[in-house]
Motif scaffolding. Structure first.
Motif, PDB file in Angstrom:
ATOM      1  N   LYS A  45     -23.867  10.538  -4.325  1.00  0.00           N
ATOM      2  CA  LYS A  45     -25.077  10.919  -5.056  1.00  0.00           C
ATOM      3  C   LYS A  45     -24.867  10.986  -6.562  1.00  0.00           C
ATOM      4  N   ASN A  51     -35.674   9.160 -13.350  1.00  0.00           N
ATOM      5  CA  ASN A  51     -35.841   7.850 -12.723  1.00  0.00           C
ATOM      6  C   ASN A  51     -36.952   7.843 -11.682  1.00  0.00           C
ATOM      7  N   GLU A  52     -37.066   8.948 -10.935  1.00  0.00           N
ATOM      8  CA  GLU A  52     -38.038   8.978  -9.839  1.00  0.00           C
ATOM      9  C   GLU A  52     -38.405  10.407  -9.494  1.00  0.00           C
ATOM     10  N   LYS A  72     -36.225  13.423  -8.100  1.00  0.00           N
ATOM     11  CA  LYS A  72     -35.291  12.903  -7.100  1.00  0.00           C
ATOM     12  C   LYS A  72     -34.037  12.339  -7.747  1.00  0.00           C
ATOM     13  N   SER A  73     -34.208  11.765  -8.951  1.00  0.00           N
ATOM     14  CA  SER A  73     -33.081  11.068  -9.585  1.00  0.00           C
ATOM     15  C   SER A  73     -33.220  11.119 -11.098  1.00  0.00           C
ATOM     16  N   THR A 110     -30.977   9.889 -14.861  1.00  0.00           N
ATOM     17  CA  THR A 110     -29.841   9.231 -15.510  1.00  0.00           C
ATOM     18  C   THR A 110     -29.495  10.036 -16.756  1.00  0.00           C
ATOM     19  N   ARG A 115     -25.745   8.541 -12.970  1.00  0.00           N
ATOM     20  CA  ARG A 115     -27.032   8.685 -12.297  1.00  0.00           C
ATOM     21  C   ARG A 115     -26.860   9.712 -11.189  1.00  0.00           C
ATOM     22  N   ILE A 116     -27.760  10.687 -11.130  1.00  0.00           N
ATOM     23  CA  ILE A 116     -27.658  11.758 -10.142  1.00  0.00           C
ATOM     24  C   ILE A 116     -28.843  11.634  -9.196  1.00  0.00           C
ATOM     25  N   ASP A 117     -28.555  11.368  -7.934  1.00  0.00           N
ATOM     26  CA  ASP A 117     -29.594  11.140  -6.936  1.00  0.00           C
ATOM     27  C   ASP A 117     -29.657  12.282  -5.921  1.00  0.00           C
ATOM     28  N   SER A 118     -29.550  13.513  -6.384  1.00  0.00           N
ATOM     29  CA  SER A 118     -29.527  14.666  -5.487  1.00  0.00           C
ATOM     30  C   SER A 118     -30.238  15.835  -6.130  1.00  0.00           C
ATOM     31  N   GLU A 119     -31.217  16.377  -5.407  1.00  0.00           N
ATOM     32  CA  GLU A 119     -31.965  17.537  -5.908  1.00  0.00           C
ATOM     33  C   GLU A 119     -31.041  18.715  -6.176  1.00  0.00           C
TER      34      GLU A 119
END
Length: 758
Positions: free
Chosen positions: A617, A644-645, A653-654, A656, A665-669
């Motif tokens: 993530k 990002n989203e 959600k994501s 950068t 990039r962090i893709d974790s709440e």
């Protein structure tokens, strides 16, 4: 006349010789052509072993079975493929080796000729090159018996094979001639890449279930698929029994039934053993199988064994559990809770000191000792009692056990039910086996203020009970003999002592759980909403699979806003609406303003720890602009934060985060909340100020602050406290004030669900 006759004979002989040579040439050519290894077959192996085929979204759909593989290999530049059905040549694998940058010593061993390769020749070279392929360690060479394919099994899906090592896909491979044979095959995950050869023309199917038999056949379930075998000379009926079968060409050559059983409450489960009360830890056979015959018929795994209950008979042979048969329904009575140490830091305790309000018994599988009320029992990891297995502390009727070595908000906690103490590598694990309704008495006031109205506490009681029922079957702590722990990782238990108001709510909803299409709902909840909820896509799950978790406005007023839009969400989160149910609570709106140096230092101090907890993530940008998971400890000074989203409802959600030294990039709440929280920075809330180590939620925006044209800091403006999925607890209290009852509130937060009595 004689000469003419001889001439005819010679002509005939010549014709026969020509025909023989032609037939021999045809047969040789046919044999040679079927023995070659094609580009299509090689592409499949290389797609899995040397490309991002599995994670790129490419699949094997297309005009031909090999289309996806050929495309993946061609795009990676591993093979030049003009005709997929053409033979792989030695020069192709030589070029492949150079592409993989193998050492010269390996390259020197390879041929560089135009000669076509046989299957075995390709496999030999493939194994030489495998260590240099990016996914090479995931390719495994195994021996397995082939139990069936779609040609012989109703349950098998397209390209699905049932084997003695589990189910696999075998796209593009001919397997029907290998049924009931033992073969050597190359696999990657659950895909068969190639079958090398047949090891034996028979197979042994271990621990399969025999349903019934006739004089000449047996009806079985082989690893999840129904199959009937011939069995010549069966002298007595065989049914509803576990057995090993040796099979050749569809006929049973040997049958060995297994009937010895043990039964008892399951105290712990791992992939290696089951701990059964009265028997201790009993090893699982390598071919262990479990069958559920209570509701129809289903094949299960060890992960489906529920600790704390005795729902199955274990079948043993040669000192191991080789199978289990579930024959009883789960009638929920108790739940088993791991009690963490002081501060909820760990499930492992350096020592345990406890006493009881009444006399109590301390027992193992080998001995029992009675203690008087008020006596103190102490256990350290080196105590010889733990060598006898699990130590159980059981009070006399109505007694409560106080854990003197643990502190909670209420002080020294006491517990109904029994306490079990088990040795682990890092200390002692404490498990409280307690009736579910008693458990709720110390969950509900720990999760929702007892000062809330009883109707609000009823909502919490139904949610907490549903959550507990759901986790009984999840097996997260089966290794330690528990279902949940007592921290915020699950439901906080016994941090606050039971209260009369919450007890009333629990009693008035006794046995009620929330279901959707008959299945128990895992009722997520949180403290405070920002005026909107989100769905499970915030955690990367498919929201369509959880239709009762929807994004909606938690408000008395109707709104038409798309909060996934950045501008719309910024306007929403920077304003307040008094009609929002949570509008009067502190964390309905909050703001953290941070100096860029302090923010960067705080971010970097947590980065590596967060990466270790969720390496997939937190991704680092590469020179080509792509992002990959790799060790990262410091990004330098933060230069920008970009969303990002956003999930439905506006939760991030994501993001950068660009720094002077690296970009991630962090893709974790949860990682976003943890990395941007600042322990020492004051956060302005709806009602004052506070300090928090993590952001209260990801319903937020990141606004840069500039001084003299340079980035000097960030304002993180947000709302709500928690993940935002499901029920806002503070909103529930306000809904009750609006005369909504607990059934209406549950429908509001979990639409389409039903309250069911258990």
């Amino acid at each position: 006349m004689i000469l003419k006759k001889r001439k005819r004979i010679w002509i005939m002989a010549g014709l026969f010789l020509c025909i023989f040579l032609i037939l021999a040439a045809v047969l040789f050519t046919k044999k040679k052509s079927t023995d070659i290894f094609t580009m299509a077959e090689a592409s499949k192996m290389l797609a899995y072993a040397a490309t991002d085929f599995k994670t790129s979204g490419t699949d094997d759909t297309g005009k031909y079975w090999y289309s996806g593989y050929v495309n993946a290999v061609s795009e990676a530049g591993l093979l030049k493929i003009k005709k997929p059905q053409a033979a792989v040549r030695f020069k192709d694998t030589y070029a492949l080796a150079k592409k993989l940058e193998v050492p010269e010593t390996v390259l020197a061993e390879l041929q560089n000729s135009a000669k076509a390769m046989t299957k075995q020749e390709f496999l030999d070279v493939f194994m030489q090159l495998l260590p240099y392929m990016k996914n090479g360690e995931q390719v495994v060479k195994i021996q397995a018996g082939i139990a069936g394919t779609p040609a012989t099994l109703k349950q098998a899906g397209e390209w699905e094979a049932y084997t003695t090592k589990g189910t696999y896909r075998f796209t593009g491979i001919v397997l029907d001639d290998k049924i009931d044979k033992t073969v050597t095959m190359y696999t990657c995950g659950k895909e068969i890449l190639a079958v090398e050869d047949t090891v034996e023309n028979e197979v042994e199917y271990k621990n399969i279930w025999i349903k019934s038999s006739t004089d000449t056949t047996v009806e079985t379930n082989v690893y999840g698929a129904d199959r009937i075998f011939k069995i010549p000379g069966l002298t007595a009926p065989v049914e509803n029994v576990l057995a090993d079968l040796k099979v050749e060409n569809g006929s049973v050559t040997q049958i060995n039934t297994k009937t010895d059983t043990i039964t008892g409450m399951v105290q712990a489960v791992t992939k290696d053993y089951v701990e059964v009360q009265g028997y201790g830890k009993v090893a699982l056979d390598d071919a262990f199988m479990i069958y559920d015959i209570y509701n129809g018929f289903a094949v299960k795994t060890y992960q489906d064994i529920i600790v704390g209950y005795s729902l199955q008979d274990f079948i043993v042979a040669e000192g191991k559990i080789c199978g289990a048969v579930i024959s009883k329904p789960l009638n929920v009575q108790n739940i088993r809770v791991i009690l963490k140490n002081t501060g909820f830091k760990s499930i492992f305790h350096e020592n345990v000191r406890l006493t009881c309000s009444k006399s109590f018994m301390v027992s193992t599988n080998e001995q029992q000792t009675r203690y008087n009320a008020g006596d103190v029992f102490e256990l350290t990891p080196d105590n010889e009692l733990l060598l006898q297995g699990r130590v159980t502390v059981t009070p006399d009727n109505g007694g409560e056990i106080s854990i003197l070595s643990v502190m909670r908000s209420q002080g020294v906690p006491s517990y109904e039910g029994s306490i079990e103490l088990a040795a682990a590598d890092d200390g002692i694990v404490i498990v409280n086996d307690v009736p579910v309704e008693s458990y709720l008495k110390r969950v509900v006031p720990s999760e929702m203020p007892a000062s809330f109205a009883v109707e609000a506490l009823k909502v919490q009681a139904v949610c907490a009970r549903s959550y507990a029922y759901k986790h009984l079957e999840n097996g997260a702590y089966s290794e330690y003999g528990a279902h949940v722990d007592d921290s915020t990782m699950y439901q906080v238990y016994n941090n606050t002592s039971e209260q009369s108001s919450s007890n009333e709510a629990i009693q008035n909803t006794r046995g009620q759980i929330l279901t959707y299409n008959g299945e128990v709902v895992q009722t997520y909840y949180y403290s405070t909403s920002c005026g909107a909820t989100t769905d499970v896509s915030i955690w990367g799950s498919d929201s369509s699979s959880y239709p009762y978790f929807v994004s909606r406005f938690v408000s008395r007023s109707q709104k038409e806003l798309d909060l996934t839009d950045e501008a719309a969400f910024e306007a929403f989160i920077t304003s307040k609406d008094e009609n929002d149910y949570d509008a009067g609570y502190a964390l309905y709106r909050w703001e953290l303003q941070a100096d860029i140096t302090a923010l960067s230092n705080s971010f970097n101090a947590k980065l590596y720890e967060k990466y270790l907890s969720a390496p997939s993530k937190i991704l680092t940008q590469q020179a080509d602009g792509s992002f990959q998971s790799q060790k990262i400890t410091d990004i330098g000074t933060i230069t920008s934060v970009t969303v990002n989203e956003r999930a439905a409802g506006g939760a991030v959600k994501s993001v950068t985060v660009c720094g002077s030294a690296a970009t991630v990039r962090i893709d974790s709440e949860s990682c976003i909340r943890g990395l941007f929280g600042m322990t020492d920075a004051e956060m302005t809330t709806n009602t004052g100020t506070t300090k928090m180590a993590s952001l209260p939620s990801t319903f937020c925006i990141f606004k840069p602050v500039y001084e003299k044209g340079s980035l000097s800091g960030y304002r993180i403006i947000g709302g709500g406290y928690g993940h935002g999925i499901g029920m806002s607890q503070n909103a529930v209290n306000e809904m009750v004030k609006d005369a909504m009852n607990y059934q209406q509130i549950l429908q509001f937060f979990y639409p389409g669900t039903a309250i069911e009595q258990k």
